[in-house]
Design an enzyme around this catalytic site. Structure first.
Site, short mmCIF file in Angstrom:
data_model
loop_
_atom_site.label_atom_id
_atom_site.label_comp_id
_atom_site.label_asym_id
_atom_site.label_seq_id
_atom_site.Cartn_x
_atom_site.Cartn_y
_atom_site.Cartn_z
N HIS A 54 0.85 -1.21 0.00
CA HIS A 54 0.00 0.00 0.00
C HIS A 54 0.87 1.24 0.00
O HIS A 54 0.42 2.36 -0.15
CB HIS A 54 -0.92 0.01 1.23
CG HIS A 54 -0.16 -0.01 2.53
ND1 HIS A 54 0.35 -1.18 3.07
CD2 HIS A 54 0.22 0.98 3.35
CE1 HIS A 54 0.99 -0.89 4.19
NE2 HIS A 54 0.95 0.41 4.37
N HIS A 84 8.03 7.02 5.06
CA HIS A 84 7.22 6.58 3.92
C HIS A 84 6.44 7.78 3.40
O HIS A 84 6.47 8.86 4.00
CB HIS A 84 6.25 5.46 4.36
CG HIS A 84 5.28 5.91 5.39
ND1 HIS A 84 5.54 5.86 6.76
CD2 HIS A 84 4.06 6.49 5.27
CE1 HIS A 84 4.53 6.35 7.42
NE2 HIS A 84 3.61 6.76 6.54
N HIS A 86 2.70 9.32 1.27
CA HIS A 86 1.31 9.14 0.83
C HIS A 86 1.14 9.98 -0.42
O HIS A 86 1.70 11.08 -0.49
CB HIS A 86 0.34 9.59 1.94
CG HIS A 86 0.48 8.79 3.20
ND1 HIS A 86 -0.31 7.71 3.50
CD2 HIS A 86 1.38 8.90 4.22
CE1 HIS A 86 0.06 7.21 4.67
NE2 HIS A 86 1.09 7.90 5.13
N GLU A 96 -2.02 13.87 3.23
CA GLU A 96 -3.01 13.47 4.26
C GLU A 96 -3.43 14.71 5.03
O GLU A 96 -4.61 15.03 5.11
CB GLU A 96 -2.39 12.42 5.16
CG GLU A 96 -2.02 11.15 4.37
CD GLU A 96 -2.16 9.89 5.17
OE1 GLU A 96 -1.45 9.75 6.18
OE2 GLU A 96 -2.99 9.06 4.80
N HIS A 109 6.09 11.00 5.76
CA HIS A 109 5.98 10.76 7.21
C HIS A 109 7.27 10.13 7.70
O HIS A 109 7.64 9.05 7.25
CB HIS A 109 4.80 9.83 7.51
CG HIS A 109 3.49 10.50 7.30
ND1 HIS A 109 2.31 9.81 7.11
CD2 HIS A 109 3.15 11.81 7.23
CE1 HIS A 109 1.31 10.67 6.95
NE2 HIS A 109 1.79 11.89 7.03
N THR A 182 -2.44 7.00 10.49
CA THR A 182 -3.45 7.29 9.45
C THR A 182 -3.79 6.04 8.64
O THR A 182 -4.51 6.10 7.66
CB THR A 182 -2.92 8.37 8.47
OG1 THR A 182 -1.77 7.81 7.79
CG2 THR A 182 -2.55 9.63 9.21
N1 LIG Z 1 0.83 6.96 8.23
S1 LIG Z 1 1.42 6.98 9.70
O1 LIG Z 1 2.70 7.71 9.75
O2 LIG Z 1 0.38 7.48 10.61
C1 LIG Z 1 1.74 5.33 10.22
C2 LIG Z 1 3.00 5.01 10.78
C3 LIG Z 1 3.27 3.70 11.18
C4 LIG Z 1 2.27 2.73 11.06
N2 LIG Z 1 2.57 1.44 11.50
C5 LIG Z 1 1.55 0.41 11.62
C6 LIG Z 1 1.65 -0.21 12.98
C7 LIG Z 1 1.80 -1.53 13.28
C8 LIG Z 1 1.82 -1.64 14.66
C9 LIG Z 1 1.68 -0.38 15.14
O3 LIG Z 1 1.60 0.51 14.10
C10 LIG Z 1 1.01 3.04 10.54
C11 LIG Z 1 0.76 4.36 10.11
ZN LIG Z 2 1.98 7.84 6.88
#
Ligand SMILES: NS(=O)(=O)c1ccc(NCc2ccco2)cc1
Ligand SMILES: [Zn+2]
Length: 244
Positions: A54, A84, A86, A96, A109, A182
């Site tokens: 994704h 990463h 978006h 976002e 991010h 997010t």
């Molecule tokens: N888009 S973001 O920066 O908010 C973001 C950053 C990291 C994860 N990680 C996913 C996750 C797995 C266990 C805990 O977290 C998901 C989203």
């Molecule tokens: Zn992110």
């Protein structure tokens, strides 16, 4: 008849700190006690770039406090885990966070976790002060050129000695608020630090993002056209600004 669950269970009262949000800059509260961000970075901590299906992550060695974020709105030292992006299906959307109603073509991010209080990223993500994420719009060619070889999901390869400073503007003024991941699992564990200086991103670089596939080698190729979440309700939160 059982209780009806609202379509978007984020409306229920225990999900009031979701991200991203629309930042109305005139409503942001200047907080003179906010410190400048302190970003310490060691290029030897970058490890690999991986297509997660994704999105793609550039991942770092987070077994020690080599690349850390401190000060700013934070009360602890946070360790760099990954960064990463978006993006959207066209240059008209993709970011976002939205600034005064303006959507940007993409958002970076940079994800850190509180290594002073917690043992691991996964543990930190279960606590409101567990993560800190810097949101910024900037891209250099080295990342997009590497995407060519990451075309299918699951692909990864080494990505070392990356100089993170190239992704950041000189001006590190920021807005900050408490929010969530997010993407799944949407945990409300993030101190968001959105940089006020948005750096332009080229259309060519965005096209390479959209060229990434979320399918594996043996499936019909499906590109990752967009992976940005809509803005969420602010509820009782206040966004603070590091600059008057
Ligand atoms: N888009 S973001 O920066 O908010 C973001 C950053 C990291 C994860 N990680 C996913 C996750 C797995 C266990 C805990 O977290 C998901 C989203
Ligand atoms: Zn992110």
């Amino acid at each position: 008849m059982g209780a009806t669950v609202s379509q978007d269970d984020n409306d229920s009262d225990c999900h009031t700190h979701q991200s991203p949000i629309n930042i109305w800059t005139k409503m942001a509260l200047y907080d003179p006690f906010l410190k400048p961000l302190k970003i310490q970075y060691d290029p030897t901590t970058s490890r690999k770039i991986v297509n997660l299906g994704h999105c793609f992550n550039v991942e770092f060695d987070d077994t020690s406090d080599m690349s850390v974020l401190s000060d700013g709105p934070l009360n602890s030292r946070y360790r760099l885990r990954q960064f990463h992006f978006h993006w959207g299906s066209s240059d008209k959307d993709g970011s976002e966070h939205v600034i005064d109603g303006n959507v940007y073509p993409a958002e970076l991010h940079i994800v850190y976790w509180n290594s002073q209080k917690y043992e691991s990223f996964e543990e930190a993500a279960k606590h409101p002060d567990g993560l800190a994420v810097i949101g910024v719009l900037k891209l250099t060619n080295r990342i997009t050129l590497n995407l060519v070889s990451l075309l299918i999901q699951g692909k990864e390869h080494s990505f070392t000695k990356y100089n993170l400073a190239r992704l950041l503007p000189n001006d590190l003024d920021y807005w900050t608020y408490h929010g969530s991941l997010t993407t799944e699992p949407y945990f409300e564990c993030v101190t968001w630090i959105v940089l006020q200086r948005a750096i332009p991103i080229s259309s060519a670089q965005l096209t390479r993002f959209r060229g990434l596939l979320c399918t594996s080698e043996y499936e019909k190729p499906v590109p990752i056209m967009e992976n940005h979440r809509p803005v969420q309700l602010l509820h009782d939160r206040v966004v603070r600004s590091s600059r008057l």
